[in-house]
Every structure is written in C-alpha cells, then in structure tokens.
Motif scaffolding. Structure first.
Motif, PDB file in Angstrom:
ATOM      1  N   LEU A 251       0.825  -1.191  -0.051  1.00 41.52           N
ATOM      2  CA  LEU A 251       0.053   0.068   0.120  1.00 41.52           C
ATOM      3  C   LEU A 251       0.969   1.328   0.255  1.00 41.52           C
ATOM      4  N   ALA A 252       2.048   1.291   0.944  1.00 38.84           N
ATOM      5  CA  ALA A 252       2.951   2.479   0.970  1.00 38.84           C
ATOM      6  C   ALA A 252       3.421   2.558  -0.447  1.00 38.84           C
ATOM      7  N   LYS A 253       4.117   1.663  -1.005  1.00 42.02           N
ATOM      8  CA  LYS A 253       4.691   1.648  -2.393  1.00 42.02           C
ATOM      9  C   LYS A 253       3.793   2.188  -3.418  1.00 42.02           C
ATOM     10  N   LEU A 254       2.635   1.770  -3.469  1.00 42.73           N
ATOM     11  CA  LEU A 254       1.717   2.416  -4.375  1.00 42.73           C
ATOM     12  C   LEU A 254       1.026   3.649  -4.205  1.00 42.73           C
ATOM     13  N   ALA A 255       0.994   4.076  -2.768  1.00 40.31           N
ATOM     14  CA  ALA A 255       0.674   5.506  -2.246  1.00 40.31           C
ATOM     15  C   ALA A 255       1.715   6.375  -2.674  1.00 40.31           C
ATOM     16  N   ASN A 256       2.997   6.203  -2.522  1.00 40.15           N
ATOM     17  CA  ASN A 256       4.171   6.850  -3.078  1.00 40.15           C
ATOM     18  C   ASN A 256       4.060   7.102  -4.519  1.00 40.15           C
ATOM     19  N   LYS A 257       4.053   5.883  -5.457  1.00 38.88           N
ATOM     20  CA  LYS A 257       3.748   6.163  -6.748  1.00 38.88           C
ATOM     21  C   LYS A 257       2.613   7.058  -7.181  1.00 38.88           C
ATOM     22  N   TYR A 258       1.372   6.836  -6.522  1.00 38.07           N
ATOM     23  CA  TYR A 258       0.368   7.626  -7.166  1.00 38.07           C
ATOM     24  C   TYR A 258       0.257   9.100  -6.284  1.00 38.07           C
ATOM     25  N   ASN A 259       0.939   9.109  -5.452  1.00 33.76           N
ATOM     26  CA  ASN A 259       1.120  10.387  -4.510  1.00 33.76           C
ATOM     27  C   ASN A 259      -0.167  10.652  -3.855  1.00 33.76           C
ATOM     28  N   VAL A 260      -0.742   9.699  -3.205  1.00 35.15           N
ATOM     29  CA  VAL A 260      -2.056   9.859  -2.333  1.00 35.15           C
ATOM     30  C   VAL A 260      -1.600   8.992  -1.054  1.00 35.15           C
ATOM     31  N   GLY A 261      -2.641   8.731  -0.136  1.00 31.13           N
ATOM     32  CA  GLY A 261      -2.518   7.997   1.146  1.00 31.13           C
ATOM     33  C   GLY A 261      -2.839   6.540   0.997  1.00 31.13           C
ATOM     34  N   LYS A 262      -2.543   5.573   1.800  1.00 32.30           N
ATOM     35  CA  LYS A 262      -2.630   4.168   1.605  1.00 32.30           C
ATOM     36  C   LYS A 262      -4.295   3.954   1.466  1.00 32.30           C
TER      37      LYS A 262
END
Ligand SMILES: NC(=O)c1ccc[n+]([C@@H]2O[C@H](COP(=O)([O-])OP(=O)(O)OC[C@H]3O[C@@H](n4cnc5c(N)ncnc54)[C@H](OP(=O)(O)O)[C@@H]3O)[C@@H](O)[C@H]2O)c1
Length: 317
Positions: A251-262
């Motif tokens: 979740l954190a990795k994708l949150a970082n990629k899409y610039n949003v929260g988990k």
C-alpha cells in the motif's frame, strides 16, 4: 468523483458513499464537517441503518445536516432495517441482533422511525439489512408497495443476501431491487476468492457467498462494499496495522507512486473491479474522507491489483 449506474438504471451515483454507523459518537458539529467533506469530494450518497447507535447516528445526522452547508435535496440518503437489537448484546457501535424481522408492520414502522430521526420526508433508498430465515415475502411486497406509493421510499434493495435469497425477494416484489450491500475489501475477499479457487480443494474454494458477485453483475445490481478498510467482521482497520506488514508495504509503495494515502489505494483496489462496486466508507475524519476519495481517480494496473491481493495474504492456485 467517478460515477456508476444506480442498479439497472442509467441514473448516476458516486462510486463512494459515506456510511454513518460511527456518527453516533460524534457531536453534530463534527458530524457536519464529515458530511461537508464528503460532499465537497463528490460523495453525496449517505448510508445508514436504524440500528446504528440504536438510532443515535440518524439523530446526530439530522442535527448535523442543519449545521452543514449541504442540503437534503443534494443528498441520496439510504437506510436499512430489519435487525431487532438487544441492548444487552451490544456495545458501542457494535450492536447485535436478538432477531431479524421482515413483516409488513415492522418494515413500515421502521421506515417511519428512520424518517422521523433523519428529519426527512423520504428515503432515496431502503434496504432489508440481513436475510431473515422467517421473512414474510407477501408482507415485504405489500410494505414496499405502500412505501413507494406514499413517496416515502424511491428505490429498494437488500444487504448481505445470497443469490437465491435475492431472487426469492425479487420474484415477489413489484420494484426492481437495485442494491445488495456486502462486506468487501482487501481483507474480506470471499466474493472473489471462490471464483479464483473454483474446482480447487482448498479453503478458499469454499462457497460462502453463492457467487453473489457474479449474480449481481449479471442482474445489474449495485454491490455496495461495506467496511472496506476493515479486517474480520469490522474488527479494526488494516491500514497502518503492524499485523499486516506485507499489505502495508505494498500500500505504501503504491501510495508513493500515485502520490496519495494508503486509504486511496485500498479504495482504488475495490473500484478497479469491473462490477462497478460502490464503496461505503465509515471514517468520520474529514481528512480521511478527502484522502480516501482520491482513490476514485486512481487506475491501478492489473499487476498492482494482484500484488495487493496477494500481499493481503490471499493466494492464486
Ligand atoms: N450492511 C451491513 O451489514 C453493514 C455492516 C457494517 C457497516 N456497514 C456500512 O459500512 C460503513 C462503513 O463501515 P466501517 O466504518 O466499518 O468502514 P471502514 O471505512 O472500513 O472503517 C472506518 C474506520 O477505519 C478507521 N480508519 C483508520 N485509519 C483510517 C484511514 N487511514 N482512512 C480511513 N479510515 C481509517 C476510521 O477511523 P477514523 O474515523 O479515525 O478515520 C474508522 O474507525 C458503515 O458506516 C455502514 O454504513 C454496513
């Protein structure tokens, strides 16, 4: 906010709704902030039930709506009934039933109670909350007809019904059932596990739900995913929960990629499913509402969707 069809109609509803199960614990002023945060983020769909806070959530909601900048007519308000609660078996938001009741008289009285607590003349949608083995089908038909003719309810549906139960009610009522509210999220995936594990002799191959997801898709019934960020039977959130390290890392990795929260990623996972699911979030925190709503704009790749499913502890055969 992404829009989806309301059941078999071409009317549009938001892909996310705000559930008010936890509103009973809020002051009207704080609840008003939650309603306004939802509305400002395109979420004009409210989900309630007469049992939330034993009626208190609906009372807080009506007080909050007066304080908020959102008007009744701008909202699609849904509630549910049919669970008779036993205060001795309940604690906090978690109420437990002593029986279910789907008689004509109870349905009519329950809707009147909801309208009175929510201080509105009509519900946009009314759902039978849980399947009752003793349900009075004729009584349901008569109650729905009266509620529709009187203008007290616009649309009807059910919650936690399997396909046979859904079809049984649909075959007797005059109205097309539009909704089936079912628990679904990264840590509650039974509706898809069985389809993935068909013909496999393992625990995920156990058919708990009767292929309800496939049924709803074929019959254009909107699935409303309740408790989307919870594990177990809404025992707590998996977000930032140290018991779920692999899931939180992805979740954190994708949150970082899409610039949003988990929470937005966990929401995007639900909304990626082609069944056009409506996610019913329960946070009362305006920031969490705004952050979660961003999930409607994220298009996860198929591999990202599968990575989240696998890191939530599910398996592919
Ligand atoms: N049909 C049924 O049988 C049934 C059963 C249960 C629920 N429901 C419906 O589903 C709705 C949602 O249920 P739910 O409240 O269990 O759903 P949820 O959205 O999965 O969980 C909300 C809870 O997670 C917490 N949370 C912690 N971190 C969060 C984050 N980063 N982002 C968002 N939330 C976070 C929230 O706390 P904060 O407030 O602090 O953010 C809140 O306590 C209910 O209101 C109700 O309308 C239906």
């Amino acid at each position: 906010m992404k829009q989806i069809n309301l059941g078999a109609t071409s009317l549009q509803i938001p892909a996310m709704a705000l559930g008010i199960m936890r509103m009973e614990a809020k002051s009207p002023a704080d609840a008003a902030k939650a309603i306004d945060a939802a509305y400002e983020n395109g979420i004009n769909f409210i989900d309630s039930a007469d049992i939330y806070g034993q009626g208190k959530s609906e009372e807080v909601f009506s007080k909050a709506l007066k304080l908020s900048s959102t008007k009744r007519e701008e909202l699609f308000i849904q509630s549910k009934a049919g669970i008779i609660i036993d205060p001795a078996r309940s604690h906090g938001s978690f109420v437990f039933g002593s029986r279910y009741e789907f008689t004509k008289q109870h349905i009519l009285e329950a809707v009147d109670g909801i309208l009175s607590r929510m201080k509105t003349d009509y519900l946009d949608s009314f759902l039978l909350h849980r399947p009752d083995p003793l349900m009075d089908l004729e009584g349901i038909r008569e109650a729905f007809d009266i509620l529709q003719a009187s203008g007290k309810v616009r649309f009807f549906g059910v919650s936690n019904f399997n396909p046979q139960q859904f079809a049984m009610v649909q075959n007797i009522v005059s109205q097309r059932l539009m909704f089936n509210q079912l628990q679904f999220g990264l840590m509650h995936t039974g509706m898809i596990d069985f389809g993935i594990h068909t013909n496999i002799n393992d625990k995920d191959g156990t058919n708990h739900d009767g292929e309800i997801l496939e049924y709803c898709r074929q019959h254009h019934v909107t699935i409303q995913a309740w408790s989307p960020f919870q594990y177990g039977n809404f025992e707590g959130t998996f977000i930032d929960n140290p018991d779920y390290p692999e899931l939180n890392a992805t979740l954190a990795k994708l949150a970082n990629k899409y610039n949003v929260g988990k929470n937005a990623i966990a929401a995007a996972w639900i909304l990626k499913h082609p069944a056009q699911i409506q996610m019913v979030m329960g946070t009362m925190n305006p920031q969490h509402i705004a952050d979660s709503a961003k999930g409607a704009d994220i298009r996860l790749t198929n591999q990202e969707w599968y990575n989240l499913y696998l890191d939530a502890g599910h398996q592919l055969p």
